[in-house]
Design a protein around this motif. Structure first.
Motif, mmCIF file in Angstrom:
data_model
loop_
_atom_site.group_PDB
_atom_site.id
_atom_site.type_symbol
_atom_site.label_atom_id
_atom_site.label_comp_id
_atom_site.label_asym_id
_atom_site.label_seq_id
_atom_site.Cartn_x
_atom_site.Cartn_y
_atom_site.Cartn_z
ATOM 1 N N LEU A 126 0.830 -1.207 0.000
ATOM 2 C CA LEU A 126 0.000 0.000 0.000
ATOM 3 C C LEU A 126 0.866 1.259 0.000
ATOM 4 O O LEU A 126 0.525 2.251 -0.663
ATOM 5 C CB LEU A 126 -0.938 -0.001 1.209
ATOM 6 N N ARG A 127 1.971 1.235 0.732
ATOM 7 C CA ARG A 127 2.858 2.405 0.762
ATOM 8 C C ARG A 127 3.448 2.696 -0.612
ATOM 9 O O ARG A 127 3.742 3.852 -0.938
ATOM 10 C CB ARG A 127 3.990 2.194 1.772
ATOM 11 N N GLY A 128 3.599 1.668 -1.440
ATOM 12 C CA GLY A 128 4.208 1.849 -2.752
ATOM 13 C C GLY A 128 3.220 2.171 -3.861
ATOM 14 O O GLY A 128 3.640 2.397 -5.007
ATOM 15 N N LEU A 129 1.920 2.206 -3.558
ATOM 16 C CA LEU A 129 0.928 2.468 -4.590
ATOM 17 C C LEU A 129 0.944 3.933 -5.014
ATOM 18 O O LEU A 129 1.179 4.820 -4.188
ATOM 19 C CB LEU A 129 -0.465 2.095 -4.091
ATOM 20 N N PRO A 130 0.663 4.212 -6.284
ATOM 21 C CA PRO A 130 0.610 5.602 -6.743
ATOM 22 C C PRO A 130 -0.475 6.383 -6.022
ATOM 23 O O PRO A 130 -1.557 5.854 -5.731
ATOM 24 C CB PRO A 130 0.290 5.469 -8.241
ATOM 25 N N GLN A 131 -0.184 7.645 -5.736
ATOM 26 C CA GLN A 131 -1.167 8.518 -5.118
ATOM 27 C C GLN A 131 -2.202 8.947 -6.166
ATOM 28 O O GLN A 131 -2.002 8.798 -7.354
ATOM 29 C CB GLN A 131 -0.480 9.738 -4.517
ATOM 30 N N GLY A 132 -3.304 9.483 -5.704
ATOM 31 C CA GLY A 132 -4.309 9.989 -6.613
ATOM 32 C C GLY A 132 -5.419 9.002 -6.915
ATOM 33 O O GLY A 132 -6.349 9.327 -7.668
ATOM 34 N N HIS A 133 -5.329 7.789 -6.364
ATOM 35 C CA HIS A 133 -6.382 6.788 -6.535
ATOM 36 C C HIS A 133 -6.898 6.380 -5.158
ATOM 37 O O HIS A 133 -6.198 6.507 -4.154
ATOM 38 C CB HIS A 133 -5.868 5.537 -7.246
ATOM 39 N N ARG A 134 -8.126 5.853 -5.120
ATOM 40 C CA ARG A 134 -8.628 5.209 -3.914
ATOM 41 C C ARG A 134 -8.445 3.704 -4.064
ATOM 42 O O ARG A 134 -8.578 3.158 -5.163
ATOM 43 C CB ARG A 134 -10.102 5.543 -3.684
ATOM 44 N N TYR A 135 -8.192 3.047 -2.933
ATOM 45 C CA TYR A 135 -7.969 1.608 -2.935
ATOM 46 C C TYR A 135 -8.857 0.964 -1.875
ATOM 47 O O TYR A 135 -9.228 1.588 -0.883
ATOM 48 C CB TYR A 135 -6.494 1.293 -2.650
ATOM 49 N N ALA A 136 -9.191 -0.302 -2.100
ATOM 50 C CA ALA A 136 -10.011 -1.072 -1.166
ATOM 51 C C ALA A 136 -9.480 -2.495 -1.134
ATOM 52 O O ALA A 136 -9.040 -3.023 -2.163
ATOM 53 C CB ALA A 136 -11.469 -1.056 -1.599
ATOM 54 N N VAL A 137 -9.525 -3.109 0.037
ATOM 55 C CA VAL A 137 -8.963 -4.449 0.246
ATOM 56 C C VAL A 137 -10.054 -5.404 0.689
ATOM 57 O O VAL A 137 -10.882 -5.070 1.550
ATOM 58 C CB VAL A 137 -7.833 -4.400 1.297
ATOM 59 N N GLU A 138 -10.066 -6.591 0.086
ATOM 60 C CA GLU A 138 -10.941 -7.676 0.538
ATOM 61 C C GLU A 138 -10.076 -8.831 0.996
ATOM 62 O O GLU A 138 -9.266 -9.344 0.227
ATOM 63 C CB GLU A 138 -11.872 -8.143 -0.586
ATOM 64 N N VAL A 139 -10.239 -9.236 2.252
ATOM 65 C CA VAL A 139 -9.529 -10.397 2.789
ATOM 66 C C VAL A 139 -10.527 -11.513 3.024
ATOM 67 O O VAL A 139 -11.722 -11.270 3.241
ATOM 68 C CB VAL A 139 -8.784 -10.060 4.100
ATOM 69 N N ARG A 140 -10.022 -12.750 3.001
ATOM 70 C CA ARG A 140 -10.909 -13.899 3.156
ATOM 71 C C ARG A 140 -10.439 -14.886 4.228
ATOM 72 O O ARG A 140 -11.122 -15.869 4.486
ATOM 73 C CB ARG A 140 -11.058 -14.616 1.810
#
Length: 283
Positions: A126-140
């Motif tokens: 997550l720290r390495g993801l480009p800024q300017g986008h929203r992100y969401a995580v699904e865990v199982r």
């Protein structure tokens, strides 16, 4: 005030001639779907990154207030398990660029084997993801839902980063034995985890799986009608995706969910009027 609703796909054989026109070219299917719902899950991107031209056609068929929740490719999340997949991720994000503001969030769906021991890997990703986008995580992995320490560990990674935790509520599916082939298939493939209703951001995302019987689907989403109403009153902007095992009526059910919430929150923006299933004629 906005509640986005949608389905797991924008084309389904059993929708044609019932909800959508019977004869639609591939370049018109998303446009017709978008007259019924204002959001869609981008599940196909998990299996292959589409061409930029294909994504441009998605943008051309939707207005800027339509919302995609786009799943990251399988090589990034399942094969590389978030490590060393920078090239694949960069190619994917570049292909998605034509969608612009239509991307509600990039959806990081993790395999069931991704456990609390892997949260450090997720944090680094997550720290390495480009800024300017929203992100969401699904865990199982069940530990995230049953072990309070594991749950808090994951929340401490997601919440400060502004990343939403996407629940996939399958509790209604597993509340009783399957009664159809589609339900039996879902019974063997869908994750079996407790319902989670806590939002971490202003834009919560919910995936809800009902049953083939409409009354069981509707009864099962009552807690979500109440929760979504609370979120709207808090100033949040939720997105809810309605699934059923065969998805034959999911398009109509997504609108019904929106209607039920709007009955209690009348100031909620309405959905667009659907496109007729066949063009109107004078003869």
């Amino acid at each position: 005030m906005r509640l986005h609703v949608g389905c797991a796909m924008w084309a389904h054989a059993r929708w044609q001639g019932r909800f959508l026109p019977a004869h639609l070219s591939p370049g018109d299917r998303l446009r017709a779907y978008a007259s019924w719902c204002d959001a869609v899950e981008g599940n196909t991107t998990f299996y292959a990154t589409p061409s930029r031209a294909t994504v441009e056609s998605w943008a051309a068929q939707t207005s800027e207030d339509f919302r995609f929740v786009i799943k990251l490719p399988k090589p990034v999340t399942h094969e590389h398990r978030l490590v060393g997949a920078q090239a694949e991720l960069a190619a994917f994000l570049d292909a998605m660029e034509p969608l612009g503001p239509r991307v509600h969030a990039f959806w990081i769906q993790l395999p069931g084997s991704f456990s609390p021991a892997d949260v450090g890997t997720l944090a680094a990703f997550l720290r390495g993801l480009p800024q300017g986008h929203r992100y969401a995580v699904e865990v199982r992995h069940r530990a995230f839902f049953e072990d309070e320490r594991a749950e808090r560990l994951l929340e401490r990674v997601l919440e400060p980063a502004g990343v939403e935790w996407v629940p996939f509520d399958t509790t209604v599916m597993f509340a009783g034995p399957p009664t159809s082939d589609a339900e039996r298939d879902a019974w063997t493939k869908k994750p079996r985890v407790p319902r989670r209703t806590r939002a971490l951001t202003a834009r919560p995302i919910v995936r809800y799986l009902g049953r083939d019987a409409e009354e069981r689907t509707v009864e099962g989403w009552r807690p979500w009608v109440e929760q979504v109403t609370r979120w709207l009153r808090e100033g949040r902007e939720p997105t809810v995706f309605v699934h059923t095992p065969d998805n034959a009526d999911a398009l109509r059910l997504a609108r019904r969910f929106h209607d039920e919430v709007r009955a209690g929150v009348p100031e909620l923006d309405p959905l667009p009027d659907p496109t007729p299933d066949e063009p109107l004629t004078l003869f």
